[in-house]
Design an enzyme around this catalytic site. Sequence first.
Site, short mmCIF file in Angstrom:
data_model
loop_
_atom_site.label_atom_id
_atom_site.label_comp_id
_atom_site.label_asym_id
_atom_site.label_seq_id
_atom_site.Cartn_x
_atom_site.Cartn_y
_atom_site.Cartn_z
N GLU A 177 0.82 -1.22 0.00
CA GLU A 177 0.00 0.00 0.00
C GLU A 177 0.85 1.27 0.00
O GLU A 177 0.77 2.11 0.90
CB GLU A 177 -0.96 -0.02 1.20
CG GLU A 177 -1.96 -1.17 1.13
CD GLU A 177 -2.99 -1.16 2.24
OE1 GLU A 177 -4.11 -1.64 2.02
OE2 GLU A 177 -2.68 -0.66 3.35
N GLU A 226 -5.57 -7.98 -0.88
CA GLU A 226 -6.22 -7.79 0.41
C GLU A 226 -7.67 -7.41 0.18
O GLU A 226 -7.97 -6.55 -0.63
CB GLU A 226 -5.57 -6.67 1.25
CG GLU A 226 -4.24 -7.01 1.88
CD GLU A 226 -3.75 -5.91 2.81
OE1 GLU A 226 -4.58 -5.24 3.43
OE2 GLU A 226 -2.52 -5.73 2.88
#
Length: 488
Positions: free
Chosen positions: A191, A386
């Site tokens: 991320e 995710e």
Amino acid sequence: MTFQAKFPQGFLWGGATSANQVEGAYNLGGKGLSTADVVEFVEPEDRTSMKIPFPSIDEINNILKTDENRVFPKRFGIDFYHNYKEDIALLKELGFKTFRISIGWARIFPNGTETEPNEEGLAFYDRVFDEMKKHGIEPLVTLSHYEIPLHLSKEYGGFYSREVVDYFAHYAKTVFHRYKDKVKYWITFNEINSLLMAPYIGTGLVQDFVPEGKLLEAKYQTAHHQLVANAKAIKACHEIIPDAQIGCMVIGMINYPMSPHPEDAFAAHQDMHKTFFFTDVFTRGAYPSYMKRFFAENNIHVNMEIGDEKLLRDNTVDYIPFSYYMSGVSARPEQGGEKAGGNLLSNLKNPYLEASDWGWQIDPVGLRTLLNMFHERYEKPLFIVENGLGAFDKVEEDGSVHDPYRMDYLRSHIEQMKEAIGDGVDLWGYTTWGPIDLVSFSTSEMSKRYGFIYVDQDDYGNGSLKRSKKDSFYWYQKVIASNGEDLA
């Protein structure tokens, strides 16, 4: 004529974890301290707010001096370090095709600056990868998942300093050489766009290195260094493991305009740049033109070295891995609006969506939209690495956990993934977040559970650590066995 979308054969079903949220053993096997090891559990007064640490060096040193009566959940995780064989066997029983883990950088280079790696750390991951291979599970490995060696943060300000780019490149080359015959799927940074809201968590930046009034500039300087480090790692990976696939991960989020007002629509377009800036650079190989105006209007100057532009241009990702949990709403500044909870990218609340116990707004159709946006913009393979629902789970007297809310959440997202594949999206796989209950990134608590497998441990590290199967275990097992056809 009806059109029936299907998941392709060989689709990579699985789950995802990170070293600092599961491993524990923070002071064993020669491991050094990481930035995650000094993130304390704080009793949440409001679970929908995100308490994002951005410490000074003095605050870190104070934590290290007075940590005896404080709780640092990422130091003990769920003790995957000693339980990895049992855990991987459970994932095999689930039917996993792939399992995403991260390597703890400080377990390989305790301070981050060493020339020679810590053999005990390397050997641990050898055992983990061998156990996965034994069970027919493909490793998907992240190099840096919300942690770097703490020494690099205190001495260099993390990736704010150019020196850390070379330390990361050395670390990456070391593990590529070591695991070249065991790992084919790699992710450089977890991320990466989170650094805009959480620079310490993602990059190790601490307050002391930020010039007064220049936090935004410091974030983008740090971003540049991570993007250069990403390109160096991609170059090394392609040289050392020619058949490997390597990507860089972003938080995937779409933004809707609050209203049809043209300025709301443009605000949503601008907010998407919080994601697209990063994906544009590491997929297309250059800074997008819209950043020139953004930098000028915000008095941001990013120092680039000679050769950086060529490095970025010549070393782009093979695929785009991303997380997806929620969507956001954007509006022109004077509109205001209620903020959505639990949101790293800080968006407004959508009145048409339900939210989790932590305020994360649930939007399965947004996932289909985002998949199509990425596909149309880049025409690269995609991988959802995710996705999941953090929730309170109740253990019944007989030890069972009934979690239909988790199945409902995942089912609705898998349905939209299938539709996106029908739209023509090249989607490689899907790893749900936290298939085994783990320590939450956002709140450092165990109460926020994502898993198909329950772990007997509370927020303070008390419990037997016994693993047990929730109802969702058997549901996801069926989903994988049917290649996404049986979602009932």
